[in-house]
Design an enzyme around this catalytic site. Structure first.
Site, PDB file in Angstrom:
ATOM      1  N   LYS A 103      -9.982   6.139   4.648  1.00  0.00           N
ATOM      2  CA  LYS A 103     -11.311   5.698   5.091  1.00  0.00           C
ATOM      3  C   LYS A 103     -12.416   6.379   4.301  1.00  0.00           C
ATOM      4  O   LYS A 103     -13.370   5.712   3.869  1.00  0.00           O
ATOM      5  CB  LYS A 103     -11.481   5.995   6.601  1.00  0.00           C
ATOM      6  CG  LYS A 103     -12.859   5.657   7.131  1.00  0.00           C
ATOM      7  CD  LYS A 103     -13.083   4.168   7.097  1.00  0.00           C
ATOM      8  CE  LYS A 103     -14.530   3.766   6.990  1.00  0.00           C
ATOM      9  NZ  LYS A 103     -15.089   3.834   5.625  1.00  0.00           N
TER      10      LYS A 103
ATOM     11  N   ILE B 184     -12.589  -0.974  -0.602  1.00  0.00           N
ATOM     12  CA  ILE B 184     -11.942  -1.462  -1.828  1.00  0.00           C
ATOM     13  C   ILE B 184     -12.291  -0.448  -2.922  1.00  0.00           C
ATOM     14  O   ILE B 184     -13.466  -0.107  -3.094  1.00  0.00           O
ATOM     15  CB  ILE B 184     -12.443  -2.888  -2.115  1.00  0.00           C
ATOM     16  CG1 ILE B 184     -11.799  -3.814  -1.077  1.00  0.00           C
ATOM     17  CG2 ILE B 184     -12.136  -3.325  -3.532  1.00  0.00           C
ATOM     18  CD1 ILE B 184     -12.346  -5.199  -1.023  1.00  0.00           C
TER      19      ILE B 184
ATOM     20  N   CYS C 170       0.822  -1.222   0.000  1.00  0.00           N
ATOM     21  CA  CYS C 170       0.000   0.000   0.000  1.00  0.00           C
ATOM     22  C   CYS C 170       0.848   1.261   0.000  1.00  0.00           C
ATOM     23  O   CYS C 170       0.319   2.371  -0.104  1.00  0.00           O
ATOM     24  CB  CYS C 170      -0.930   0.010   1.205  1.00  0.00           C
ATOM     25  SG  CYS C 170      -1.955  -1.446   1.290  1.00  0.00           S
TER      26      CYS C 170
ATOM     27  N   HIS D  90      -9.245   3.895  -0.928  1.00  0.00           N
ATOM     28  CA  HIS D  90      -7.866   3.382  -0.841  1.00  0.00           C
ATOM     29  C   HIS D  90      -7.558   2.444  -2.009  1.00  0.00           C
ATOM     30  O   HIS D  90      -7.504   1.233  -1.838  1.00  0.00           O
ATOM     31  CB  HIS D  90      -7.718   2.673   0.513  1.00  0.00           C
ATOM     32  CG  HIS D  90      -6.347   2.166   0.826  1.00  0.00           C
ATOM     33  ND1 HIS D  90      -5.190   2.696   0.284  1.00  0.00           N
ATOM     34  CD2 HIS D  90      -5.944   1.172   1.672  1.00  0.00           C
ATOM     35  CE1 HIS D  90      -4.147   2.032   0.755  1.00  0.00           C
ATOM     36  NE2 HIS D  90      -4.574   1.108   1.590  1.00  0.00           N
TER      37      HIS D  90
ATOM     38  N   CYS E  19     -12.930   0.211   8.593  1.00  0.00           N
ATOM     39  CA  CYS E  19     -12.034  -0.240   7.512  1.00  0.00           C
ATOM     40  C   CYS E  19     -12.063   0.724   6.338  1.00  0.00           C
ATOM     41  O   CYS E  19     -13.123   1.252   5.981  1.00  0.00           O
ATOM     42  CB  CYS E  19     -12.482  -1.597   6.966  1.00  0.00           C
ATOM     43  SG  CYS E  19     -12.612  -2.898   8.192  1.00  0.00           S
ATOM     44  N   SER E  20     -10.913   0.911   5.695  1.00  0.00           N
ATOM     45  CA  SER E  20     -10.915   1.581   4.397  1.00  0.00           C
ATOM     46  C   SER E  20     -11.579   0.635   3.406  1.00  0.00           C
ATOM     47  O   SER E  20     -11.604  -0.571   3.619  1.00  0.00           O
ATOM     48  CB  SER E  20      -9.484   1.901   3.960  1.00  0.00           C
ATOM     49  OG  SER E  20      -8.728   0.712   3.865  1.00  0.00           O
TER      50      SER E  20
HETATM   51  N1  COA Z   1     -16.474   1.616   4.462  1.00  0.00           N
HETATM   52  C1  COA Z   1     -17.752   2.051   4.233  1.00  0.00           C
HETATM   53  N2  COA Z   1     -18.639   1.356   3.515  1.00  0.00           N
HETATM   54  C2  COA Z   1     -18.238   0.194   2.983  1.00  0.00           C
HETATM   55  C3  COA Z   1     -16.937  -0.309   3.174  1.00  0.00           C
HETATM   56  C4  COA Z   1     -16.059   0.446   3.952  1.00  0.00           C
HETATM   57  N3  COA Z   1     -14.808   0.007   4.174  1.00  0.00           N
HETATM   58  N4  COA Z   1     -16.820  -1.489   2.530  1.00  0.00           N
HETATM   59  C5  COA Z   1     -18.010  -1.712   1.946  1.00  0.00           C
HETATM   60  N5  COA Z   1     -18.858  -0.706   2.228  1.00  0.00           N
HETATM   61  C6  COA Z   1     -20.273  -0.579   1.835  1.00  0.00           C
HETATM   62  C7  COA Z   1     -20.443  -0.725   0.349  1.00  0.00           C
HETATM   63  O1  COA Z   1     -20.402   0.538  -0.295  1.00  0.00           O
HETATM   64  C8  COA Z   1     -21.799  -1.355   0.269  1.00  0.00           C
HETATM   65  O2  COA Z   1     -22.796  -0.353   0.458  1.00  0.00           O
HETATM   66  P1  COA Z   1     -24.180  -0.419  -0.357  1.00  0.00           P
HETATM   67  O3  COA Z   1     -24.821  -1.696   0.080  1.00  0.00           O
HETATM   68  O4  COA Z   1     -24.875   0.817   0.081  1.00  0.00           O
HETATM   69  O5  COA Z   1     -23.773  -0.432  -1.799  1.00  0.00           O
HETATM   70  C9  COA Z   1     -21.846  -2.253   1.498  1.00  0.00           C
HETATM   71  O6  COA Z   1     -20.933  -1.679   2.437  1.00  0.00           O
HETATM   72  C10 COA Z   1     -21.448  -3.685   1.226  1.00  0.00           C
HETATM   73  O7  COA Z   1     -20.275  -3.660   0.464  1.00  0.00           O
HETATM   74  P2  COA Z   1     -19.468  -4.938   0.063  1.00  0.00           P
HETATM   75  O8  COA Z   1     -18.587  -4.567  -1.097  1.00  0.00           O
HETATM   76  O9  COA Z   1     -20.364  -6.105  -0.095  1.00  0.00           O
HETATM   77  O10 COA Z   1     -18.557  -5.156   1.349  1.00  0.00           O
HETATM   78  P3  COA Z   1     -17.609  -6.353   1.586  1.00  0.00           P
HETATM   79  O11 COA Z   1     -18.121  -7.114   2.767  1.00  0.00           O
HETATM   80  O12 COA Z   1     -17.371  -7.116   0.335  1.00  0.00           O
HETATM   81  O13 COA Z   1     -16.222  -5.645   1.997  1.00  0.00           O
HETATM   82  C11 COA Z   1     -14.641  -5.080   3.679  1.00  0.00           C
HETATM   83  C12 COA Z   1     -16.096  -4.985   3.215  1.00  0.00           C
HETATM   84  C13 COA Z   1     -14.463  -4.334   4.984  1.00  0.00           C
HETATM   85  C14 COA Z   1     -14.226  -6.538   3.873  1.00  0.00           C
HETATM   86  C15 COA Z   1     -13.734  -4.436   2.584  1.00  0.00           C
HETATM   87  O14 COA Z   1     -14.100  -3.074   2.415  1.00  0.00           O
HETATM   88  C16 COA Z   1     -12.267  -4.527   2.948  1.00  0.00           C
HETATM   89  O15 COA Z   1     -11.636  -5.572   2.795  1.00  0.00           O
HETATM   90  N6  COA Z   1     -11.662  -3.440   3.423  1.00  0.00           N
HETATM   91  C17 COA Z   1     -10.274  -3.419   3.820  1.00  0.00           C
HETATM   92  C18 COA Z   1      -9.393  -3.163   2.637  1.00  0.00           C
HETATM   93  C19 COA Z   1      -7.947  -3.353   2.997  1.00  0.00           C
HETATM   94  O16 COA Z   1      -7.572  -4.239   3.752  1.00  0.00           O
HETATM   95  N7  COA Z   1      -7.064  -2.521   2.424  1.00  0.00           N
HETATM   96  C20 COA Z   1      -5.658  -2.605   2.674  1.00  0.00           C
HETATM   97  C21 COA Z   1      -5.348  -2.047   3.978  1.00  0.00           C
HETATM   98  S1  COA Z   1      -3.657  -2.231   4.441  1.00  0.00           S
END
Ligand code: COA
Length: 390
Positions: free
Chosen positions: A330, A211, A85, A334, A208-209
């Protein structure tokens, strides 16, 4: 070493770009940066592009040459930089060093990631590659899980609360609402965060940040030349990078990122600046706990006081120190390889007084802090605006 300045910047909207390709995002950011600098592609002598995991996200490697080709910049040398990252921040540092050394006078820096082409499961696997395969990934640890360990330890040692973690997210979503390039344009409350469901306890969805797809670009130029061709260049005052073990298990402490502390010390020693001289910082808040660790390790607040400082509003826009005025990872999003470059784009806009509704008042020095993995790579830059052509 010669002085180096930014003379142009470009960024795409961050978010889910179903209708646009990796290549289109690169081209949009690159063209915007060239137009902003008011120069032509043929004046660029080299290109450095940050990209973390395009092989897993879009099935395409060899990104350095691809970017140069898409932007019509062949045959200049074009190099992809990968540091998880922190790929974007390390690309910026390599470009900075190339100009500072005298090898080139004008170079382009890009950062890009297109993460939504794959399922969350594959994205999680791709991101996990930034951790230690043998001791973490193999046993099922994900990135939220690794940062959850750090959060748990910080709560245990310093009394940091889940509410305080949530307040980081609330602040960054609020700032993101003022940023037209941000992924999320929606204010949230502490209750929203607390009720958003655990991903890895104590971290919830809204800790969480996300995708994200997006790209960002900068044009760097030797400062004497920059003063001749640009009205308000932004000087890269200092750059520092440090490394640590990939595996959390090999670290002495889970409540600090040693690489941040070491790079920050180098920055302050090189510049003579103190943390209180920094007006704003774009820090690597991939999870809410990461922002708390960053504001402590960068010396803005005492170790253990990051949660309380956030609760008191000391990190809000135009408070004691504006932390993540762009909305951070956030709120703004990201796209991993683009993040470090996007942080510098925000610093450039802020220091030129061009950040619109999220403008930090009387911004003098801006700092960017970009982390790879759970802290195995950290790269920090400090910037200030300087006088250019009249
Ligand atoms: N913050 C705010 N909203 C989020 C979000 C987040 N981090 N992630 C997803 N959403 C929202 C989506 O916009 C969606 O909203 P909607 O239903 O109104 O369209 C809903 O939540 C579901 O999204 P979805 O894509 O199904 O979520 P997911 O369960 O597949 O993924 C996480 C959620 C947290 C697992 C994913 O965002 C993630 O892996 N984040 C961390 C990324 C990371 O590790 N980066 C590197 C860091 S070092």
């Amino acid at each position: 070493m010669r002085s180096v300045s930014i003379i142009g910047a470009g960024i795409t909207k961050f978010g889910e770009h179903w209708e646009r390709s990796f290549r289109e995002l690169v081209v949009e950011a690159g063209i915007k940066a060239l137009q902003d600098a008011g120069i032509e592609g043929k004046q660029i002598q080299a290109l450095y592009g940050g990209c973390m995991a395009s092989g897993m996200f879009i099935g395409q490697e060899h990104i350095g040459a691809l970017i140069a080709d898409q932007l019509g910049l062949n045959p200049i040398p074009s190099t992809r930089v990968e540091a998880a990252c922190a790929s974007g921040g390390v690309a910026l540092r390599n470009a900075y060093l190339a100009v500072a050394s005298g090898a080139y006078d004008i170079v382009a820096v890009g950062g890009v990631e297109k993460m939504t082409e794959v399922s969350t499961t594959i994205a999680t696997q791709a991101l996990g590659g930034a951790g230690d395969e043998e001791t973490e990934l193999f046993f099922g640890a994900t990135f939220p899980a690794l940062y959850a360990l750090m959060a748990r330890r910080h709560m245990e040692e310093y009394g940091t609360t889940e509410d305080q973690l949530a307040m980081v997210s609330v602040k960054n979503h609020k700032n993101a609402c003022l940023n037209p390039y941000a992924q999320f344009q929606k204010e949230i409350s502490v209750e929203d965060v607390l009720n958003s469901g655990y991903v890895a306890s104590p971290l919830k969805l809204l800790d969480c940040s996300p995708i994200t797809d997006g790209a960002a670009a900068l044009i760097l130029c030797e400062t004497n030349l920059a003063r001749k061709i640009c009205e308000r260049p932004v000087e890269v005052v200092a750059s520092a990078q440090a490394s640590d073990s990939l595996a959390l298990a090999n670290r002495k402490s889970l409540t600090e990122l040693r690489a941040t502390k070491i790079a920050a010390r180098e920055i302050y020693e090189k510049t003579g600046l103190k943390p209180k001289d920094i007006s704003f910082a774009e820090v690597h808040d991939c999870f809410t706990i990461a922002e708390i660790l960053a504001i402590e390790d960068l010396g803005f607040f005492e170790k253990g006081y990051g949660g309380k400082a956030t609760e008191k509003g000391l990190t809000a826009l135009n408070s004691e120190i504006s932390i993540n005025p762009s909305g951070g990872l956030k709120g703004k999003g990201h796209p991993v390889g683009a993040t470090g470059v996007a942080q510098a784009v925000e610093a450039y806009l802020q220091l030129r007084g061009a950040a619109g509704k999220r403008q930090v008042k009387d911004a003098s020095f801006g700092l960017t802090h970009n982390v790879g993995g759970s802290g195995a790579t950290v790269v920090i830059h400090v910037f200030k605006a300087i006088e250019g052509k009249r």
